[in-house]
Design an enzyme around this catalytic site. Sequence first.
Site, PDB file in Angstrom:
ATOM      1  N   ARG A  71       0.755  -1.515   0.320  1.00 48.48           N
ATOM      2  CA  ARG A  71      -0.199   0.270  -0.521  1.00 48.48           C
ATOM      3  C   ARG A  71       0.809   0.814   0.050  1.00 48.48           C
ATOM      4  O   ARG A  71       0.304   2.305  -0.968  1.00 48.48           O
ATOM      5  CB  ARG A  71      -0.982   0.295   1.606  1.00 48.48           C
ATOM      6  CG  ARG A  71      -2.227   1.027   1.058  1.00 48.48           C
ATOM      7  CD  ARG A  71      -2.934   1.917  -0.024  1.00 48.48           C
ATOM      8  NE  ARG A  71      -3.758   0.912  -0.873  1.00 48.48           N
ATOM      9  CZ  ARG A  71      -3.453   0.638  -1.690  1.00 48.48           C
ATOM     10  NH1 ARG A  71      -3.276   1.521  -2.359  1.00 48.48           N
ATOM     11  NH2 ARG A  71      -3.998   0.145  -2.657  1.00 48.48           N
ATOM     12  N   LYS A 121       1.734  24.371  -2.410  1.00 47.78           N
ATOM     13  CA  LYS A 121       0.468  23.959  -2.343  1.00 47.78           C
ATOM     14  C   LYS A 121       0.389  22.472  -2.701  1.00 47.78           C
ATOM     15  O   LYS A 121      -0.076  21.403  -3.121  1.00 47.78           O
ATOM     16  CB  LYS A 121      -0.607  24.598  -2.752  1.00 47.78           C
ATOM     17  CG  LYS A 121      -1.471  25.335  -2.844  1.00 47.78           C
ATOM     18  CD  LYS A 121      -2.125  26.079  -3.279  1.00 47.78           C
ATOM     19  CE  LYS A 121      -2.386  27.844  -2.986  1.00 47.78           C
ATOM     20  NZ  LYS A 121      -3.708  28.306  -3.543  1.00 47.78           N
ATOM     21  N   LYS A 125       5.074  38.208  -0.667  1.00 48.04           N
ATOM     22  CA  LYS A 125       3.813  38.081  -1.394  1.00 48.04           C
ATOM     23  C   LYS A 125       3.342  39.353  -0.383  1.00 48.04           C
ATOM     24  O   LYS A 125       3.331  40.064  -0.586  1.00 48.04           O
ATOM     25  CB  LYS A 125       3.705  36.586  -0.674  1.00 48.04           C
ATOM     26  CG  LYS A 125       4.446  35.687  -1.423  1.00 48.04           C
ATOM     27  CD  LYS A 125       3.139  34.668  -1.527  1.00 48.04           C
ATOM     28  CE  LYS A 125       1.949  34.804  -2.197  1.00 48.04           C
ATOM     29  NZ  LYS A 125       1.382  33.036  -2.343  1.00 48.04           N
ATOM     30  N   GLU A 133       5.317  39.742  -5.633  1.00 46.50           N
ATOM     31  CA  GLU A 133       3.846  39.477  -5.875  1.00 46.50           C
ATOM     32  C   GLU A 133       3.285  41.288  -6.146  1.00 46.50           C
ATOM     33  O   GLU A 133       3.419  42.324  -5.622  1.00 46.50           O
ATOM     34  CB  GLU A 133       2.911  38.990  -4.970  1.00 46.50           C
ATOM     35  CG  GLU A 133       1.377  39.023  -5.088  1.00 46.50           C
ATOM     36  CD  GLU A 133       0.567  38.339  -4.561  1.00 46.50           C
ATOM     37  OE1 GLU A 133       1.249  37.563  -3.824  1.00 46.50           O
ATOM     38  OE2 GLU A 133      -0.619  38.540  -3.921  1.00 46.50           O
ATOM     39  N   ASP A 176      -1.445  38.371  -9.654  1.00 43.30           N
ATOM     40  CA  ASP A 176      -1.932  37.047  -8.605  1.00 43.30           C
ATOM     41  C   ASP A 176      -2.837  37.956  -8.803  1.00 43.30           C
ATOM     42  O   ASP A 176      -3.089  38.797  -9.062  1.00 43.30           O
ATOM     43  CB  ASP A 176      -1.155  36.997  -7.064  1.00 43.30           C
ATOM     44  CG  ASP A 176      -1.616  35.681  -7.074  1.00 43.30           C
ATOM     45  OD1 ASP A 176      -1.825  35.120  -7.343  1.00 43.30           O
ATOM     46  OD2 ASP A 176      -1.731  36.335  -5.899  1.00 43.30           O
TER      47      ASP A 176
END
Lengths: 291, 291, 291, 291, 291, 291
Positions: A97, A134, A166, A196, A217
Amino acid sequence: MALPKKILEEKLRRFVEEDVGHGDITAFHTIPHGTVVEAKIIVKEKGVIAGVEEALALSEVFGLKARALVKDGSKVMPRTEILHIEGDAITLLTIERTMLNLFSRMSGIASHTNRLVEMVRRAGYKTVVAATRKTALGLGYFDKKAVGIGGGDPHRHGLDDMILIKDNHLAIAGNVKNLVRKTREKASFSKKIEVEVSRLSDVLEAAEVGADIVMLDNLAPKKIEEAVQLLKKKKLRNKILIEASGGITERNILRYAAAGVDIVSLGEITQSARALDMSLEVVRVKKGSSD
Amino acid sequence: MALPKKILEEKLRRFVEEDVGHGDITAFHTIPHGTVVEAKIIVKEKGVIAGVEEALALSEVFGLKARALVKDGSKVMPRTEILHIEGDAITLLTIERTMLNLFSRMSGIASHTNRLVEMVRRAGYKTVVAATRKTALGLGYFDKKAVGIGGGDPHRHGLDDMILIKDNHLAIAGNVKNLVRKTREKASFSKKIEVEVSRLSDVLEAAEVGADIVMLDNLAPKKIEEAVQLLKKKKLRNKILIEASGGITERNILRYAAAGVDIVSLGEITQSARALDMSLEVVRVKKGSSD
Amino acid sequence: MALPKKILEEKLRRFVEEDVGHGDITAFHTIPHGTVVEAKIIVKEKGVIAGVEEALALSEVFGLKARALVKDGSKVMPRTEILHIEGDAITLLTIERTMLNLFSRMSGIASHTNRLVEMVRRAGYKTVVAATRKTALGLGYFDKKAVGIGGGDPHRHGLDDMILIKDNHLAIAGNVKNLVRKTREKASFSKKIEVEVSRLSDVLEAAEVGADIVMLDNLAPKKIEEAVQLLKKKKLRNKILIEASGGITERNILRYAAAGVDIVSLGEITQSARALDMSLEVVRVKKGSSD
Amino acid sequence: MALPKKILEEKLRRFVEEDVGHGDITAFHTIPHGTVVEAKIIVKEKGVIAGVEEALALSEVFGLKARALVKDGSKVMPRTEILHIEGDAITLLTIERTMLNLFSRMSGIASHTNRLVEMVRRAGYKTVVAATRKTALGLGYFDKKAVGIGGGDPHRHGLDDMILIKDNHLAIAGNVKNLVRKTREKASFSKKIEVEVSRLSDVLEAAEVGADIVMLDNLAPKKIEEAVQLLKKKKLRNKILIEASGGITERNILRYAAAGVDIVSLGEITQSARALDMSLEVVRVKKGSSD
Amino acid sequence: MALPKKILEEKLRRFVEEDVGHGDITAFHTIPHGTVVEAKIIVKEKGVIAGVEEALALSEVFGLKARALVKDGSKVMPRTEILHIEGDAITLLTIERTMLNLFSRMSGIASHTNRLVEMVRRAGYKTVVAATRKTALGLGYFDKKAVGIGGGDPHRHGLDDMILIKDNHLAIAGNVKNLVRKTREKASFSKKIEVEVSRLSDVLEAAEVGADIVMLDNLAPKKIEEAVQLLKKKKLRNKILIEASGGITERNILRYAAAGVDIVSLGEITQSARALDMSLEVVRVKKGSSD
Amino acid sequence: MALPKKILEEKLRRFVEEDVGHGDITAFHTIPHGTVVEAKIIVKEKGVIAGVEEALALSEVFGLKARALVKDGSKVMPRTEILHIEGDAITLLTIERTMLNLFSRMSGIASHTNRLVEMVRRAGYKTVVAATRKTALGLGYFDKKAVGIGGGDPHRHGLDDMILIKDNHLAIAGNVKNLVRKTREKASFSKKIEVEVSRLSDVLEAAEVGADIVMLDNLAPKKIEEAVQLLKKKKLRNKILIEASGGITERNILRYAAAGVDIVSLGEITQSARALDMSLEVVRVKKGSSD
């Protein structure tokens, strides 16, 4: 993206350790001690394979002999056998697995990435298709590696990789121009700086004060195209890379590519990619039953 | 699914450690030391929230004050604020991505699970919607917890949890009847035994020799219904639970429920669930800038 | 109870690491580098051997060649040689105590368990002799495995293994009937539920609301027999397993078996078992002295 | 034997982590979230308490408030309350077994040690009662600390602690005289050297070449007395400590003390000590039920 | 270079854990339990202080109250008190050496770096003084942070930080031009590429094919100056950073700066820096002696 | 100082793991997969080599074949080849810096130690040259081992090694006489006791109450000589070892030796030793380029 095998093996060993707890009680109670089997891993749907190196390392660290029938990055059709394994049956069933979970996740990510990359290439663009941070917690290395195998760019791996200023940094600490300039002075020469930006004027200023990359963005492709043109007009286009991010998907990616950016980045390729369906099948029992 | 906070905190701390490497060079170079901020986490799409306990523990272990505005299991609409955090700005930005990655993965799984559970309930069935072990490596605890929050059943967590005799065990070590009987004799009384079966005769035998659960893997709903009826006829229906697995999705789940099984299990709810989109926004800078 | 060898090896490696600290200064300063020896492990008293798999894995991970002369579970007489080892002398002396400590603890537990199991079997009972969670911290896996080798049942390994509602849970959260019912509804179908009861009426209710096992804790054999009879009378005897626990020892175990329970559990077999005396003797120096 | 609390806490946290696996499913499903309780630990038999510092640290690291009612080393009678704890009920029940297992093991060792020490003292001897390295793997620190609390001497903790040349070292690398001399030259001045001897002449030579301690292993008390007298005669008695070891038990320990040795060491006080029986009882539910 | 405090604390805790082994037996046996003291850390020689954040975190994690009297980067004179600590005496003495070892190593590195930086600045150059990866194993984070505090540039931290193609890579895989070009195509846009060159022609080619930095290793300042001029002539000076490395020391650093490079890097500032002498002195015993 | 190879390997593996982060991106992108090379490590300056065992273990754990051309402790001249390695090129370049950092640190310490030892021996003294606990954090084992290879004495390794009562312990808990006596009563017989003294009268008292070693810290050689003479006069010289410490360097070490002490200890040999310059050179590419 190239961990030495020994380092990789230890990571994989720990995944099995977590899954196995105080033992694989099913294999222990059902399989005669000493049974040796041959098995294969079969892909059940079309896709791009990633995880071959990991599957081989996992087999090796647990004393199984595995042979890959395809390379990382291969495009395969349903029912393709991708790995052949031989060894102690209890061990094989214990790691099954873990191996499949890693293999199918990585292949799912590589397949999704590759679909996007090919879409962009077929449309004639050189735009880099990049991942974001992410990723699944603890699986960043594998997720990013799969992106690379699929033809994408892993982007920065962690918080120590590149400076990426950012919206929240800007909200707290100042405007693009000042923050990029100050950061360029303080940070190591060995790091790139990305920032950004949401306004055209910031794009120009970022380029002027030494940002290496600007991230546009959540801007519409049209707005992005304006930014590209403005940079060209000011002869700054070659000084800086342009990344478009936010809300980009399979459906609209070509519009961003057409806008002239260097890079498009998408969270979904690591965060929401479907696993590629595959399974392990025992094909021969070579020794055993005398338990 | 109830880790003591201290144990949970250490798991979360390690995720940040891995992401942060030798430091969050962006926050370090941009945010004045000592800056304190308030921020909120906003969900951008409809869904069921999971990960609140984790987000609170993560905040606490890093010295931030967080307050949850919804509970685990809450259904929320787009633009709902789900968490309010306050504390050191550098620390907050350093853990931001780890928190969001966990929160949005867990919420994505809970949302997907919940959609299935509600579909089944609305159709009038009591069928349990269960996960499988197809989880992200190292994230089994969180994936399974999210399934539970969504109203599903986590199924077994690891290889030490329940005995689950699958096709490969049978291929190696014998038929259903013998293997279940032998395992019942050898295994601890504290463990349930589940066995995968593909023929109706095996279902009966499994029930007779003491299996607690049979898994009907990759069988058509019609076939499954036959098995259920056969067990009823033989007065064995109450002695055993029936789980249907393999190829079950949102599109066909009701047909399996209608077939009369106790449990349906799906790999996709953990393996291929879309993350729920959310973001962290700084809402107030309370102290700082004097760096 | 079947850890893959690689996982086992890492556990054993860590035990040596802890013992060795910054080095085995005795072996380092006395034994010429490169000396190779043969040695054997001798049991000094009668007993049942457990720990053979562990001793072999420990030898292998440290590069020594070991050969077992008996199997786990063998009954041996004093002065029996149970393991033969060959390899680097310094390494062998460094791991000697770790190997003996594990071997003699596991064999002590297996021997004690086996004595009880045989006593019960000779008296004609099929009663399961089970361990409890009263194990040495960090050694649960080894203690439970030794119980199994001695013919006992390991019972649940950890808090995630089976639901066991004990007196303190009842004292806090409600009566047997309600708590078992509520738990059966909330908990995963994959888990058994055991509940501790002290009154006859609770035994019946537990069986009726779906407990898989009742634990009669610190009840006199006579009381236990009443409970068994009551269940039989109500036709519930086959629906539930009965475990007697608390104050059971070598002296009174047969009276509990006679009372008709399925399982007797004793803390002493893991918590207070005497280690089986054994020692390692160097039998041949094959190479060395040239230091 | 004095680990800083923070180091101790981490060791204890890991023991709970191992036991808890993916969660205390019993407490999670039965106890209403937020319930606060008071509980006490009661000793059920006469003995010497050890483990108070550990129980307090374990409570603290998991956020429970504990108050000790006796000190380490206290002699208590049956039914004495030794610790009072208050806090989150789920957490308390989760750590209960870990706390009791450590507390009862340490107290069992301290009690057994103390019985021997008092026997020796009452008979008028100053002989040190020492442990050996026959401890439970991974629990050496706690076992040795308990010996100290019982009035015994922990002896060396690990292989890096003191040089102890035993029979196997001698069998491989030379006679007592040469090996002690060579080791004294090579080893750090900061280390004591002990050597196992089986002949009277070796005792003298060991003392002459600078051994700090001789271990008379498996020698009859009468033989040992001869050795002591010989050393006195040769004016070497004050230059060296004498340890008797091997086969010493409660029954014969006074004969060894009478023989005039400085130290007697026994494996059984750590390896085969009975745990001291104790249990945790919830005494008050302060908040809860609203789940 | 900004680890969250919680991550830093765990690193520091592990250093103490390693040093303390099974306990600080000196403090345990000499200091009465419960003694509280005040102490101070005094620098014994002139230098630049680094390690204040670490000393505070170390104090905090072990429950001691510390107050810094200088900031990281402060220049201090002999006999300056830099830290004031108060708390449990046993704990303080246990962590004393760990704290001093880290503090004096970091301050030694910062002092040495700062001497070089000031030398370069006083001579009127803006040349960056950078470290290399020649750090103490496991201490890279602290060594690099100290370089930064001393005014230097940490350069890349690890192998995943920046692409640095060195002589051995070139020896194996090709010439500067081809290797840089190929690497630029394959590597992530987020990474800078540096390449070691030894010939003037390579410098030009590196700049042309997109290297971000060239490293002139072991070249005489005169040769380096030629390279700089050549780049200027070809209008490539602004496209690339120039780092001089190899054999640079306090004695010749100004000649490299004068040659017009952007960066000089020296292994000695981390690898061979003298520790700054400091000691911890107890200044007041506040409570105790009642042991 | 003799860690089993398996334990050593794991320590070294972790150093590489830390350095490699998410991968050696340079080797990965430049070296064709499957390339095999031969390389050698060359020392660039005169010195004593230490770290050979470590370099071999590091090579082995990463699957490289290494052969040592000199032994630990060898004195070498500039340009001596000390190790020959062969294997996978990517792996070799990945571990290069870790290997060199350890090798050159250990050799630097051994060389510095050896210079002092030889200076003392040439002057006709038998004085032991010892290290202190002023080692690099986490590298204590390697630093101390290097001291031993250089001919020095490692002194105590950690806080659990020997009792060393220093000025701060005395400041808190009492005078030399009382504290040594009390400690001798409480501490294990297996431990030596050393005490720091600053007055002649304390030297005598320490010897009388059973200290094994006195440390004369920061005393002038003349004062130290007085202490030595006093002990001789009182017939206590043979009962105790004398260590001089504090401010001892290459320049004054002979004066301390001449004062008649048994041991001189210096922090600088571990804390401020210059690394020995060495480098790794690829000498042959055996297979590759087909990437």
